[in-house]
Write a protein that holds these residues in place. Structure first.
Motif, PDB file in Angstrom:
ATOM      1  N   ARG A 142      46.557  34.144  28.495  1.00  0.00           N
ATOM      2  CA  ARG A 142      45.663  33.834  29.626  1.00  0.00           C
ATOM      3  C   ARG A 142      45.828  35.150  30.555  1.00  0.00           C
ATOM      4  O   ARG A 142      46.687  35.707  30.766  1.00  0.00           O
ATOM      5  N   LEU A 143      44.636  35.570  31.076  1.00  0.00           N
ATOM      6  CA  LEU A 143      44.449  36.856  31.887  1.00  0.00           C
ATOM      7  C   LEU A 143      44.381  36.020  33.225  1.00  0.00           C
ATOM      8  O   LEU A 143      43.428  34.989  33.543  1.00  0.00           O
ATOM      9  N   VAL A 144      45.312  36.520  34.204  1.00  0.00           N
ATOM     10  CA  VAL A 144      45.126  36.147  35.588  1.00  0.00           C
ATOM     11  C   VAL A 144      44.983  37.355  36.483  1.00  0.00           C
ATOM     12  O   VAL A 144      45.438  38.311  36.284  1.00  0.00           O
ATOM     13  N   TRP A 154      50.583  44.073  34.919  1.00  0.00           N
ATOM     14  CA  TRP A 154      51.709  43.761  34.213  1.00  0.00           C
ATOM     15  C   TRP A 154      51.458  42.634  33.227  1.00  0.00           C
ATOM     16  O   TRP A 154      50.972  41.720  33.413  1.00  0.00           O
ATOM     17  N   TRP A 155      52.491  42.420  32.303  1.00  0.00           N
ATOM     18  CA  TRP A 155      52.455  41.513  31.430  1.00  0.00           C
ATOM     19  C   TRP A 155      53.846  40.636  31.481  1.00  0.00           C
ATOM     20  O   TRP A 155      54.824  41.116  31.684  1.00  0.00           O
ATOM     21  N   PRO A 157      56.339  38.305  30.145  1.00  0.00           N
ATOM     22  CA  PRO A 157      56.678  37.730  28.795  1.00  0.00           C
ATOM     23  C   PRO A 157      57.103  36.050  28.860  1.00  0.00           C
ATOM     24  O   PRO A 157      57.313  35.786  29.980  1.00  0.00           O
ATOM     25  N   GLY A 158      57.246  35.575  27.569  1.00  0.00           N
ATOM     26  CA  GLY A 158      57.580  34.240  27.431  1.00  0.00           C
ATOM     27  C   GLY A 158      57.049  33.469  26.551  1.00  0.00           C
ATOM     28  O   GLY A 158      56.528  34.210  25.651  1.00  0.00           O
ATOM     29  N   ALA A 159      57.258  31.999  26.402  1.00  0.00           N
ATOM     30  CA  ALA A 159      56.464  31.261  25.516  1.00  0.00           C
ATOM     31  C   ALA A 159      55.277  31.176  25.403  1.00  0.00           C
ATOM     32  O   ALA A 159      54.313  31.221  24.457  1.00  0.00           O
ATOM     33  N   ALA A 160      54.544  31.529  26.910  1.00  0.00           N
ATOM     34  CA  ALA A 160      53.290  31.575  26.903  1.00  0.00           C
ATOM     35  C   ALA A 160      52.835  32.923  27.824  1.00  0.00           C
ATOM     36  O   ALA A 160      52.736  33.010  29.091  1.00  0.00           O
ATOM     37  N   PRO A 161      52.782  34.225  27.231  1.00  0.00           N
ATOM     38  CA  PRO A 161      52.834  35.416  27.724  1.00  0.00           C
ATOM     39  C   PRO A 161      51.154  35.385  28.563  1.00  0.00           C
ATOM     40  O   PRO A 161      50.490  35.000  28.185  1.00  0.00           O
ATOM     41  N   GLN A 162      51.463  36.307  29.590  1.00  0.00           N
ATOM     42  CA  GLN A 162      50.380  36.308  30.474  1.00  0.00           C
ATOM     43  C   GLN A 162      50.179  37.813  30.853  1.00  0.00           C
ATOM     44  O   GLN A 162      51.037  38.503  31.171  1.00  0.00           O
ATOM     45  N   LEU A 163      48.776  38.309  31.097  1.00  0.00           N
ATOM     46  CA  LEU A 163      48.589  39.349  31.574  1.00  0.00           C
ATOM     47  C   LEU A 163      47.957  39.099  33.015  1.00  0.00           C
ATOM     48  O   LEU A 163      47.164  38.405  32.885  1.00  0.00           O
ATOM     49  N   VAL A 164      48.453  39.806  33.869  1.00  0.00           N
ATOM     50  CA  VAL A 164      48.450  39.732  35.283  1.00  0.00           C
ATOM     51  C   VAL A 164      47.704  41.146  35.734  1.00  0.00           C
ATOM     52  O   VAL A 164      48.203  42.353  35.542  1.00  0.00           O
ATOM     53  N   VAL A 165      46.335  41.005  36.432  1.00  0.00           N
ATOM     54  CA  VAL A 165      45.814  42.144  37.071  1.00  0.00           C
ATOM     55  C   VAL A 165      45.211  41.794  38.010  1.00  0.00           C
ATOM     56  O   VAL A 165      44.710  40.979  38.538  1.00  0.00           O
ATOM     57  N   THR A 166      45.418  42.730  39.298  1.00  0.00           N
ATOM     58  CA  THR A 166      44.880  42.595  40.418  1.00  0.00           C
ATOM     59  C   THR A 166      43.502  43.212  40.550  1.00  0.00           C
ATOM     60  O   THR A 166      43.001  43.865  39.826  1.00  0.00           O
ATOM     61  N   THR A 167      42.699  42.557  41.738  1.00  0.00           N
ATOM     62  CA  THR A 167      41.423  42.909  41.817  1.00  0.00           C
ATOM     63  C   THR A 167      41.181  44.290  42.248  1.00  0.00           C
ATOM     64  O   THR A 167      40.092  44.845  41.596  1.00  0.00           O
ATOM     65  N   THR A 168      42.033  44.905  42.646  1.00  0.00           N
ATOM     66  CA  THR A 168      41.963  46.545  43.090  1.00  0.00           C
ATOM     67  C   THR A 168      41.760  47.240  41.699  1.00  0.00           C
ATOM     68  O   THR A 168      41.316  48.111  41.441  1.00  0.00           O
ATOM     69  N   ALA A 169      42.687  46.843  40.804  1.00  0.00           N
ATOM     70  CA  ALA A 169      42.984  47.424  39.490  1.00  0.00           C
ATOM     71  C   ALA A 169      41.767  47.100  38.922  1.00  0.00           C
ATOM     72  O   ALA A 169      40.953  48.244  38.117  1.00  0.00           O
ATOM     73  N   LEU A 170      41.063  46.220  39.041  1.00  0.00           N
ATOM     74  CA  LEU A 170      39.632  45.850  38.274  1.00  0.00           C
ATOM     75  C   LEU A 170      38.649  46.771  38.826  1.00  0.00           C
ATOM     76  O   LEU A 170      37.867  47.224  37.715  1.00  0.00           O
ATOM     77  N   ASN A 171      38.740  47.087  40.072  1.00  0.00           N
ATOM     78  CA  ASN A 171      37.452  47.782  40.610  1.00  0.00           C
ATOM     79  C   ASN A 171      37.887  49.195  40.277  1.00  0.00           C
ATOM     80  O   ASN A 171      36.894  50.194  40.207  1.00  0.00           O
ATOM     81  N   GLN A 177      38.969  51.627  30.257  1.00  0.00           N
ATOM     82  CA  GLN A 177      40.403  51.704  30.781  1.00  0.00           C
ATOM     83  C   GLN A 177      41.059  50.527  30.772  1.00  0.00           C
ATOM     84  O   GLN A 177      42.400  50.392  30.557  1.00  0.00           O
ATOM     85  N   LEU A 178      40.372  49.296  31.259  1.00  0.00           N
ATOM     86  CA  LEU A 178      41.001  47.993  31.104  1.00  0.00           C
ATOM     87  C   LEU A 178      41.499  47.565  30.079  1.00  0.00           C
ATOM     88  O   LEU A 178      42.674  46.995  29.862  1.00  0.00           O
ATOM     89  N   ASP A 179      40.531  47.832  28.994  1.00  0.00           N
ATOM     90  CA  ASP A 179      41.047  47.571  27.449  1.00  0.00           C
ATOM     91  C   ASP A 179      42.150  48.331  27.231  1.00  0.00           C
ATOM     92  O   ASP A 179      43.155  47.595  26.383  1.00  0.00           O
ATOM     93  N   ALA A 180      42.228  49.432  27.462  1.00  0.00           N
ATOM     94  CA  ALA A 180      43.580  50.212  27.215  1.00  0.00           C
ATOM     95  C   ALA A 180      44.855  49.645  28.003  1.00  0.00           C
ATOM     96  O   ALA A 180      45.879  49.664  27.173  1.00  0.00           O
ATOM     97  N   VAL A 181      44.860  49.396  29.148  1.00  0.00           N
ATOM     98  CA  VAL A 181      45.787  48.660  29.866  1.00  0.00           C
ATOM     99  C   VAL A 181      46.202  47.234  29.007  1.00  0.00           C
ATOM    100  O   VAL A 181      47.458  47.232  28.991  1.00  0.00           O
TER     101      VAL A 181
END
Length: 311
Positions: A142-144, A154-155, A157-171, A177-181
């Motif tokens: 799940r992308l948060v 950042w990623w 980890p855990g049983a249900a790993p999640q990728l967390v991205v801030t709105t500033t990073a998306l901008n 580049q987002l795909d590379a991250v």
């Protein structure tokens, strides 16, 4: 009693010499995955030396232990180890190494428990800052997206790993580049780098004066990032992931003259832009095979007397 002493000396020498040899190697940045494998083999060899020395010292000190260790071995095999000549040193060595083993296990357990507690706290924080929508379920991958003034990704980890991205990073992240991250963080998750980091932290935290453990912790923190960079660069190109690193870190002062905790980021960017050629497949195979033989050495030292007696 000669074999436990040889194993003990071999473990100490490996712990002292191996970090210096690897520090002089000029190929580790070009092949971080191979370098991680070499470090794991070296640490495994050191632990094997101490573990086998503990078992044989205990067998020399106590008849009950000797009976269990050599339960199915002929009498000639037991005599080949000359365990009766250990004297009072055998019991002391066995107890000291056993305490070291228990301390290592305890430190690893503490590190794992702390990591789980940190993950639970961060997941609870994520649910507060980015609550689930009606009908949405938290699942693996799940992308948060978080509203935040700093560009971060950042990623978790855990049983249900999640990728967390801030709105500033998306901008800030443009094009692929987002795909590379995403590929970089997924590279961490696929290789289970979190477990390597836990082991390195536990060993270095439990035995801060042992050079090989301190160097192992420092190097794996660097090498896992290089390995994840390579995963992303193979899919999206070195320039793409290098620019993404610059966009995510340019406001953190990591490219300035003063040292920061993220001082490794400029080195990663320079490595990606310099595009040093990889080692040949045959060279990588030789290094991998040579590293795999390192833990075999203490096994040979431990079993050769018995095999010789049988021969």
């Amino acid at each position: 009693m000669m074999v436990p002493a040889v194993l003990l000396v071999l473990g100490v020498l490996t712990a002292l010499v191996a970090p210096r040899l690897l520090a002089r190697a000029d190929w580790t940045d070009r092949e971080p995955v191979v370098a991680l494998w070499v470090w794991q083999c070296v640490v495994a060899a050191v632990l094997l030396c101490f573990g086998l020395s503990m078992v044989l010292s205990a067998a020399a000190a106590w008849q009950a232990v000797r009976g269990r260790v050599f339960a199915v071995a002929p009498h000639g095999v037991v005599d080949a180890y000359a365990l009766g000549a250990g004297g009072p040193w055998a019991a002391g060595t066995a107890l000291l190494l056993a305490l070291g083993g228990l301390w290592t296990g305890a430190m690893l357990a503490v590190e794992v428990l702390r990591a789980r507690a940190r993950r639970r706290a961060r997941r609870a924080e994520l649910l507060v800052r980015a609550p689930l929508l009606p009908g949405e379920e938290a699942g693996a991958g799940r992308l948060v997206v978080l509203e935040a003034p700093r560009p971060e990704a950042w990623w978790l980890p855990g049983a249900a790993p999640q990728l967390v991205v801030t709105t500033t990073a998306l901008n800030r992240l443009k094009g692929r580049q987002l795909d590379a991250v995403l590929a970089h963080e997924q590279g961490h998750a696929a290789a289970r780098h979190d477990w390597l980091l836990h082991c390195g932290q536990a060993l270095a935290g439990g035995f801060p004066q042992v050079p090989v453990f301190a160097a192992f912790r420092a190097e794996i923190h660097r090498l896992v990032e290089l390995a994840a960079d390579d995963v992303a660069s193979r899919r999206y190109g070195r320039l793409t992931i290098a620019l993404a690193l610059v966009e995510l870190n340019e406001d953190k002062g990591v490219f300035g003259p003063c040292p920061t905790p993220q001082a490794h980021v400029p080195q990663r960017v320079n490595r990606l832009l310099s595009a040093a050629p990889r080692l040949t497949a045959l060279h990588r195979l030789r290094l991998t095979a040579a590293a795999a033989l390192v833990p075999v050495v203490p096994l040979l030292v431990a079993f050769v007397p018995g095999l010789t007696a049988l021969g």
